[in-house]
Write an enzyme that holds these catalytic residues in place. Sequence first.
Site, PDB file in Angstrom:
ATOM      1  N   THR A  99      10.552  27.965  69.664  1.00 45.80           N
ATOM      2  CA  THR A  99      10.912  27.722  68.271  1.00 45.80           C
ATOM      3  C   THR A  99      12.085  26.765  68.294  1.00 45.80           C
ATOM      4  O   THR A  99      13.144  27.069  68.836  1.00 45.80           O
ATOM      5  CB  THR A  99      11.294  29.023  67.553  1.00 45.80           C
ATOM      6  OG1 THR A  99      10.187  29.927  67.606  1.00 45.80           O
ATOM      7  CG2 THR A  99      11.651  28.752  66.101  1.00 45.80           C
ATOM      8  N   LYS A 174       6.525  27.801  61.659  1.00 46.34           N
ATOM      9  CA  LYS A 174       7.201  28.933  62.300  1.00 46.34           C
ATOM     10  C   LYS A 174       8.492  29.293  61.584  1.00 46.34           C
ATOM     11  O   LYS A 174       8.818  30.476  61.413  1.00 46.34           O
ATOM     12  CB  LYS A 174       7.485  28.599  63.767  1.00 46.34           C
ATOM     13  CG  LYS A 174       8.309  29.646  64.505  1.00 46.34           C
ATOM     14  CD  LYS A 174       7.613  31.012  64.575  1.00 46.34           C
ATOM     15  CE  LYS A 174       8.512  32.077  65.191  1.00 46.34           C
ATOM     16  NZ  LYS A 174       8.791  31.854  66.615  1.00 46.34           N
ATOM     17  N   LYS A 242      19.462  31.666  66.385  1.00 43.32           N
ATOM     18  CA  LYS A 242      19.078  30.259  66.575  1.00 43.32           C
ATOM     19  C   LYS A 242      18.018  29.855  65.551  1.00 43.32           C
ATOM     20  O   LYS A 242      18.123  28.800  64.911  1.00 43.32           O
ATOM     21  CB  LYS A 242      18.568  30.057  67.998  1.00 43.32           C
ATOM     22  CG  LYS A 242      18.049  28.665  68.312  1.00 43.32           C
ATOM     23  CD  LYS A 242      16.526  28.558  68.247  1.00 43.32           C
ATOM     24  CE  LYS A 242      15.864  29.434  69.291  1.00 43.32           C
ATOM     25  NZ  LYS A 242      14.389  29.273  69.292  1.00 43.32           N
TER      26      LYS A 242
END
Length: 301
Positions: A99, A174, A242
């Site tokens: 990701t 995502k 993150k």
Amino acid sequence: MADKMRIGWIGTGVMGLSMAGHLQAAGWPLTVYNRTKAKTQPLLDKGAKWADTPRAVAEASDVVFTIVGYPHDVEEVTLGENGVLRGLAAGGIVCDMSTSSPVLAERIAAAARQQGCESLDAPVTGGDVGARDAKLSIFVGGDQAAYERVLPCFNKMGTNILHCGGAGFGQKGKLANQAAIAGVMISTCESFLFAQEAGLDVSKWMELVVAGSGGSFAMNSLGRRMLKGDFAPGFFIDHFIKDLGLCLEECRRMKLVLPGITLADQLYRTMQAKGQGSKGTQALVECLAELSAKKWNACCK
């Protein structure tokens, strides 16, 4: 197998090891690299070849998959001096399953095209269990022909696969998913904590709720871990922070205000500051309890 393309794999962490293992079991020749070589040993024991750098992986591969921690890791293993694109021959494909940043995915795609290669961004969701059981959901961005070429590999790793659009669109898909997870984790943990403090048998309560409109995948999977006091990471808090940061970065770029993501980011950063970044995201229930000077103890009853 009709297409005996050579597969390279970079990143054998909580999810990557299982994902690479599925491709190896399907019969594709596999070359692997990880910063800690010992973490590739299960693959090496089954016949995978070791390479000393991402570049060396690419030199031995037709398609190289990467799944690493952070965007700077993606940039290093792909675009760095010893990165994949330094060794990938024309016609090759690099597929990042981390990701990461949509903007970085676009940069990688442009760099790949300059040398006659293609790039896909294909982040996944489903956690350690989904990776182990080959039931991941996979969001893919990039060239349609490259996607179709790699699709047989995706089918060995996941059950729900969507080509979302051009370069960067897998990452965008995502991140939208992570926005959903941020809200669901808060609501799941808050509901469990409310049930505990109200004096309910939280385990029995959950079995009723999870089957109805208040239930969710997070409740059914991570909720059960919470009830056991199991905060081992299916997905690290550090990594979720993150992801939330990437979501907020895209929100600023799109001039979009999403308070739920901001709140989740603040709560998880509070846990990270206390040294809890290596726990799973379900540990949020402990943080929420502390806000009211309570303690999550339903798991101990």
